[in-house]
Design a protein around this motif. Sequence first.
Motif, mmCIF file in Angstrom:
data_model
loop_
_atom_site.group_PDB
_atom_site.id
_atom_site.type_symbol
_atom_site.label_atom_id
_atom_site.label_comp_id
_atom_site.label_asym_id
_atom_site.label_seq_id
_atom_site.Cartn_x
_atom_site.Cartn_y
_atom_site.Cartn_z
ATOM 1 N N THR A 148 35.537 28.601 22.605
ATOM 2 C CA THR A 148 36.602 27.665 22.970
ATOM 3 C C THR A 148 37.890 28.454 23.145
ATOM 4 O O THR A 148 37.971 29.629 22.759
ATOM 5 C CB THR A 148 36.768 26.564 21.911
ATOM 6 N N GLY A 149 38.914 27.823 23.731
ATOM 7 C CA GLY A 149 40.157 28.521 24.028
ATOM 8 C C GLY A 149 41.253 28.275 23.019
ATOM 9 O O GLY A 149 41.327 27.210 22.401
ATOM 10 N N ILE A 150 42.117 29.282 22.863
ATOM 11 C CA ILE A 150 43.303 29.188 22.015
ATOM 12 C C ILE A 150 44.509 28.942 22.921
ATOM 13 O O ILE A 150 44.664 29.610 23.944
ATOM 14 C CB ILE A 150 43.513 30.497 21.218
ATOM 15 N N HIS A 151 45.353 27.974 22.543
ATOM 16 C CA HIS A 151 46.511 27.619 23.365
ATOM 17 C C HIS A 151 47.821 27.988 22.681
ATOM 18 O O HIS A 151 47.933 27.919 21.455
ATOM 19 C CB HIS A 151 46.512 26.110 23.662
ATOM 20 N N ALA A 179 30.568 33.364 27.325
ATOM 21 C CA ALA A 179 31.169 32.092 26.900
ATOM 22 C C ALA A 179 32.678 32.227 26.724
ATOM 23 O O ALA A 179 33.454 31.399 27.223
ATOM 24 C CB ALA A 179 30.517 31.626 25.599
ATOM 25 N N MET A 180 33.136 33.260 26.016
ATOM 26 C CA MET A 180 34.576 33.421 25.811
ATOM 27 C C MET A 180 35.277 33.709 27.130
ATOM 28 O O MET A 180 36.373 33.210 27.382
ATOM 29 C CB MET A 180 34.853 34.542 24.803
ATOM 30 N N GLN A 203 49.135 26.903 27.318
ATOM 31 C CA GLN A 203 48.366 27.834 28.126
ATOM 32 C C GLN A 203 47.245 28.473 27.304
ATOM 33 O O GLN A 203 47.411 28.736 26.109
ATOM 34 C CB GLN A 203 49.272 28.935 28.680
ATOM 35 N N VAL A 204 46.114 28.734 27.949
ATOM 36 C CA VAL A 204 45.016 29.440 27.290
ATOM 37 C C VAL A 204 45.382 30.918 27.200
ATOM 38 O O VAL A 204 45.523 31.592 28.219
ATOM 39 C CB VAL A 204 43.697 29.275 28.074
ATOM 40 N N VAL A 205 45.569 31.415 25.987
ATOM 41 C CA VAL A 205 46.000 32.796 25.796
ATOM 42 C C VAL A 205 44.911 33.663 25.170
ATOM 43 O O VAL A 205 45.026 34.888 25.142
ATOM 44 C CB VAL A 205 47.272 32.868 24.927
ATOM 45 N N ALA A 206 43.867 33.044 24.643
ATOM 46 C CA ALA A 206 42.788 33.790 24.010
ATOM 47 C C ALA A 206 41.584 32.868 23.875
ATOM 48 O O ALA A 206 41.664 31.671 24.170
ATOM 49 C CB ALA A 206 43.212 34.315 22.633
ATOM 50 N N ALA A 207 40.477 33.434 23.446
ATOM 51 C CA ALA A 207 39.271 32.641 23.198
ATOM 52 C C ALA A 207 38.610 33.152 21.924
ATOM 53 O O ALA A 207 38.735 34.325 21.559
ATOM 54 C CB ALA A 207 38.295 32.750 24.370
ATOM 55 N N ILE A 208 37.927 32.246 21.225
ATOM 56 C CA ILE A 208 37.161 32.616 20.037
ATOM 57 C C ILE A 208 35.743 32.081 20.196
ATOM 58 O O ILE A 208 35.503 31.152 20.973
ATOM 59 C CB ILE A 208 37.794 32.068 18.736
ATOM 60 N N ASN A 209 34.816 32.684 19.459
ATOM 61 C CA ASN A 209 33.448 32.181 19.534
ATOM 62 C C ASN A 209 32.746 32.260 18.194
ATOM 63 O O ASN A 209 33.214 32.922 17.248
ATOM 64 C CB ASN A 209 32.656 32.927 20.618
ATOM 65 N N LEU A 210 31.630 31.584 18.135
ATOM 66 C CA LEU A 210 30.622 31.729 17.091
ATOM 67 C C LEU A 210 29.370 32.194 17.803
ATOM 68 O O LEU A 210 28.988 31.607 18.818
ATOM 69 C CB LEU A 210 30.344 30.400 16.397
ATOM 70 N N SER A 211 28.721 33.226 17.304
ATOM 71 C CA SER A 211 27.526 33.709 17.988
ATOM 72 C C SER A 211 26.473 34.122 16.972
ATOM 73 O O SER A 211 26.775 34.658 15.909
ATOM 74 C CB SER A 211 27.866 34.886 18.905
ATOM 75 N N GLY A 212 25.218 33.821 17.328
ATOM 76 C CA GLY A 212 24.122 34.146 16.430
ATOM 77 C C GLY A 212 22.790 34.066 17.138
ATOM 78 O O GLY A 212 22.706 33.705 18.318
#
Length: 258
Positions: free
Chosen positions: A210-213, A148-149, A218-227
């Motif tokens: 989702t992406g960090i801008h 996903a990330m 610009q998309v420079v990173a991504a974060i997630n929630l996972s479980g």
Amino acid sequence: MTAIETPERDADYRVPALQRGLTILGMFSARERILGMSDMAERLEISTSAVYRIVQTLVDMGYLQRVGRNAFELGTKVISDGFSYLASRDIVEVSMPHLNALRDRTSLSCHLSIREQTDSLYLYRAFAPQRLTVNIPIGTRLPCHSTAMGRMLLTGLDEAELGQLYQHVRLDDYPAPAPRTLPELQQLIAQDRERGWVLHRSDYSTAIATGIHDHQGQVVAAINLSGPDAVMDTSFAQESFLTTLLASRDSISRELGG
């Protein structure tokens, strides 16, 4: 009897050419942006012919670039690597408190990653202390197209850039639901880009990313929630988690100037 290490003994392990190459890079500064080969040779106290091979190697690798017949400046490799390091460090420092708070609100694990070529490189995790949880160690690399990330990181590329990145990469070695062809990947990433988030299931777990801008959008990173699926496998839970995740994304992006 164990030998005692001395400065003289340590010197036996040095690589003179590498030491000279790094010394050359260290000669450049805000005051001295351009140096001639004779300047480098004089400071190293070696001949210009000896320094030539070192300089040529640095040019070939992108650490120096020629600006005249015998004049050089720092190359794009030094600049891009330096900014990438600083940017990744800033991203971790900015994201850390937000991801910790996100974990506390949701009781789910949170991760932060950046893209390196076709890999998603994990830089930080906020670990949820549950019996059933998703815990991916820092430093892990996973293929972007199968997570996903990673898919969110790929949304920072347009269709042509995506095609160029994956032109020599085999995709059919990965199990579903990962895309198995380049056109399929390009279509999937276009949908992810428009949606702004990705939900991905694998191995009895679910991740929402989702992406960090940055300040340029610009998309420079991504974060997630996972479980585990048992926690996340309802539309109500997913909607609630997504809302919280997007709020954290916005907060992090704002601090990065996005």
